[in-house]
Scaffold this motif. Sequence first.
Motif, PDB file in Angstrom:
ATOM      1  N   UNK A 489       0.854  -1.188   0.000  1.00 17.58           N
ATOM      2  CA  UNK A 489       0.000   0.000   0.000  1.00 17.58           C
ATOM      3  C   UNK A 489       0.887   1.233   0.000  1.00 17.58           C
ATOM      4  N   UNK A 490       0.651   2.110  -0.959  1.00 18.95           N
ATOM      5  CA  UNK A 490       1.352   3.394  -1.019  1.00 18.95           C
ATOM      6  C   UNK A 490       0.350   4.473  -0.610  1.00 18.95           C
ATOM      7  N   UNK A 491       0.325   4.869   0.676  1.00 22.07           N
ATOM      8  CA  UNK A 491      -0.805   5.659   1.193  1.00 22.07           C
ATOM      9  C   UNK A 491      -0.798   7.132   0.844  1.00 22.07           C
ATOM     10  N   UNK A 492       0.361   7.704   0.462  1.00 16.81           N
ATOM     11  CA  UNK A 492       0.487   9.155   0.246  1.00 16.81           C
ATOM     12  C   UNK A 492      -0.153   9.924   1.407  1.00 16.81           C
ATOM     13  N   UNK A 554      -2.042   2.512  10.877  1.00 17.72           N
ATOM     14  CA  UNK A 554      -1.348   1.880  12.010  1.00 17.72           C
ATOM     15  C   UNK A 554      -1.631   0.380  12.047  1.00 17.72           C
ATOM     16  N   UNK A 555      -2.882   0.015  11.815  1.00 14.27           N
ATOM     17  CA  UNK A 555      -3.208  -1.412  11.809  1.00 14.27           C
ATOM     18  C   UNK A 555      -2.475  -2.131  10.678  1.00 14.27           C
ATOM     19  N   UNK A 556      -2.442  -1.509   9.508  1.00 14.11           N
ATOM     20  CA  UNK A 556      -1.717  -2.126   8.397  1.00 14.11           C
ATOM     21  C   UNK A 556      -0.256  -2.362   8.771  1.00 14.11           C
ATOM     22  N   UNK A 557       0.363  -1.355   9.369  1.00 13.54           N
ATOM     23  CA  UNK A 557       1.767  -1.506   9.773  1.00 13.54           C
ATOM     24  C   UNK A 557       1.923  -2.625  10.798  1.00 13.54           C
ATOM     25  N   UNK A 558       1.031  -2.659  11.784  1.00 15.65           N
ATOM     26  CA  UNK A 558       1.113  -3.685  12.822  1.00 15.65           C
ATOM     27  C   UNK A 558       0.936  -5.093  12.248  1.00 15.65           C
ATOM     28  N   UNK A 559       0.176  -5.195  11.163  1.00 18.25           N
ATOM     29  CA  UNK A 559      -0.091  -6.509  10.570  1.00 18.25           C
ATOM     30  C   UNK A 559       0.898  -6.859   9.458  1.00 18.25           C
ATOM     31  N   UNK A 583       6.325   7.990  11.065  1.00 23.97           N
ATOM     32  CA  UNK A 583       6.640   7.800  12.477  1.00 23.97           C
ATOM     33  C   UNK A 583       5.365   7.772  13.314  1.00 23.97           C
ATOM     34  N   UNK A 584       4.351   8.530  12.911  1.00 25.22           N
ATOM     35  CA  UNK A 584       3.088   8.522  13.644  1.00 25.22           C
ATOM     36  C   UNK A 584       2.347   7.195  13.518  1.00 25.22           C
ATOM     37  N   UNK A 585       2.761   6.346  12.582  1.00 28.18           N
ATOM     38  CA  UNK A 585       2.131   5.039  12.406  1.00 28.18           C
ATOM     39  C   UNK A 585       2.756   3.965  13.285  1.00 28.18           C
ATOM     40  N   UNK A 586       3.824   4.320  14.006  1.00 26.29           N
ATOM     41  CA  UNK A 586       4.467   3.350  14.862  1.00 26.29           C
ATOM     42  C   UNK A 586       5.869   2.970  14.443  1.00 26.29           C
TER      43      UNK A 586
END
Length: 670
Positions: A489-492, A554-559, A583-586
Amino acid sequence: MRIAALLLALFTASAPCLAADAEEYTVIAGGNPVGHLKVSREGERIAIDYDYKNNGRGPTIAEQLRLDSRGLPVEWRITGNTTFGSQVDETFEWTGRDAHWRDSVGEGRADVELPSLYVGQGASPWALGLYARALLQVEGGRLPALPGGELSVEAGETIEAGSGEQRVQLRFHSISGLSLNPSFFLLDAQGALFAIASPRFAVIRKGYEADAQRLGERADALGRTRLEAIQQATAHRYTQPVRIRDVRVFEPQRLALSEPVDVIVFGRRITGVQPAGSSPSADEVIIEGEGGTLVPGFYEMHGHLGQEAATLNIAAGVTSVRDMGNDNASLQRLVDSIEAGTVAGPRIHRSGYIEGRSPFNSNNGVLVASEAEALAAVRWYAARGVGQIKLYNSMNPAWNLAAVAEAHRLGLRASGHVPAFSNADAMIEAGYDELTHINQIMLGWVLTPEEDTRTLLRLTALKRLADLDLAAPRVRKTMDSIVARKVAVEPTIAIHENLTLNQNGQVPPGAVDYIDHLPVGAQRDAKRAWTDMSAPGDTEAYAAAWLKLLDTLREMHQRGVLLIPGTDLGGSFAYHRELQLFQQLGFTPAEVLRRATLDMAEYLGEAESLGSIERGKFADFFLIPGDPTTDLRETMKIRMVVKDGVVYFPAEIHAYFGIRPLAEKPLIVK
């Protein structure tokens, strides 16, 4: 020389003249008409109607203005909406020495002693002719600008347009002071605006549309000439080895800084990473790192690169860009210029942009009207060495399945938007390897099947996310599919921050670290809302939507979803904001730096030669004074950039764009 002087005198002498009582222009994007600019004049009063729609969006502007005998605006009213929908209600009035105005930034007033030019924040391109005529009347071609700064005009080469009785003599002009780059446009012999033109976009006098592409390519060449001069002045090529002395290297494999070292570059490659204080060989160029940090060059993974942005990305430490859609011929010219070393720019990874024809289509890449044409476009791109295809909004969802399969057969990655009347689930099933923009995923959770995302709805519907339950079954299905299929995923993120949080008159959250370094005009334009938040509750709804976006990511990053850093904002300073938002995503700062460097080199299949600072790899890196593993904001304070072994100092580059340096260049000892 005498003929050239006479021509210049002709155009300069006639420049203050006003045009006919009515003027009409066609707006062209990607070779297709997409709107109009109409001007009518009654005495000293002028009315303007400007409207175009490309890619389902565009400005709608109405202007009423009055000029004095010098051609300076003394009354100006601008209303309508911007490209992304925010409302425009701008006024200017100048009486005696009192000038006052109201724009999206707020109200302002000035005691004006000298002739000055008000710059309409929401004005149409017709204003370029107005500014030029006023500037050409004064010695030196310079005037103070309101609300601030200065405008200057430069007359350039002459060119013809039309044929037979319709043939006209034109002259290129450029105005500096409106933005980071000069604005190129054409005036006729009476001083009236004839066209603004680029290879991708033009506003040209009605009846001369056939000349738009040729004039745009010539304007592009003039801009390239300027950038070639900047390259000659700022690109430092050394025939001797270059030693950057006493630095710590960010090592993405270890997520840490090295011990103090010296890094040696010769030609295009890194030839050594030695303990600090090692004895240099004879005739080395020494650059003092003064205990700073070398960071591998960044990868901006969502660009639509133009030549001016290419140079500014180098100054920002972005040494590689994945271009996600462009005019193919223009992009190839840029690639050629960068590879020849005549223009500064990053390494470019091209994406094959494919869009379906519709009343709302974007005018980029290749437009297709059938599945067969879509497959032909995939093959065309594959034969020209692109690494992936990008499918866009107006594609028929049924064609995407075949286009993705063909891309995979030819060894290409498949990515893109979710086409209108479809959703992310269907594109995952179709075989997408990568989904572009987080809103393209999340809109499938709040829209009904018949709603059309080829319009601004794909942006304005973001406010519906405020009430979204992330535990809902439709959300879980998509998230689980992304994880199971290992879809990137490229979230921009930064562009969504602008869309949901930017407010009129306020410094955008993403620009806090650098806005004071920009020219006055660029600062003013940055303090504008992107979307229309005039309805009660809209501001709060967009702010809540922003938080929901972050929760989803954040959930995507955690998973374990691979999140790819890209801006769709031109990169440069905005890319550093994108990394801060990661950085705000974890992510830790070191993890963000790895994602922006080695991870992306691996994703693009070039980690053997790029992505880290090691002996034998290409010399792509930048120098900062601080430690970015403790504070990512340090990455903006760039003292030096090395790309492909060529040394640049951002302080030198930024001077050509009116940007106040963020860091001093290091000491060089030969």
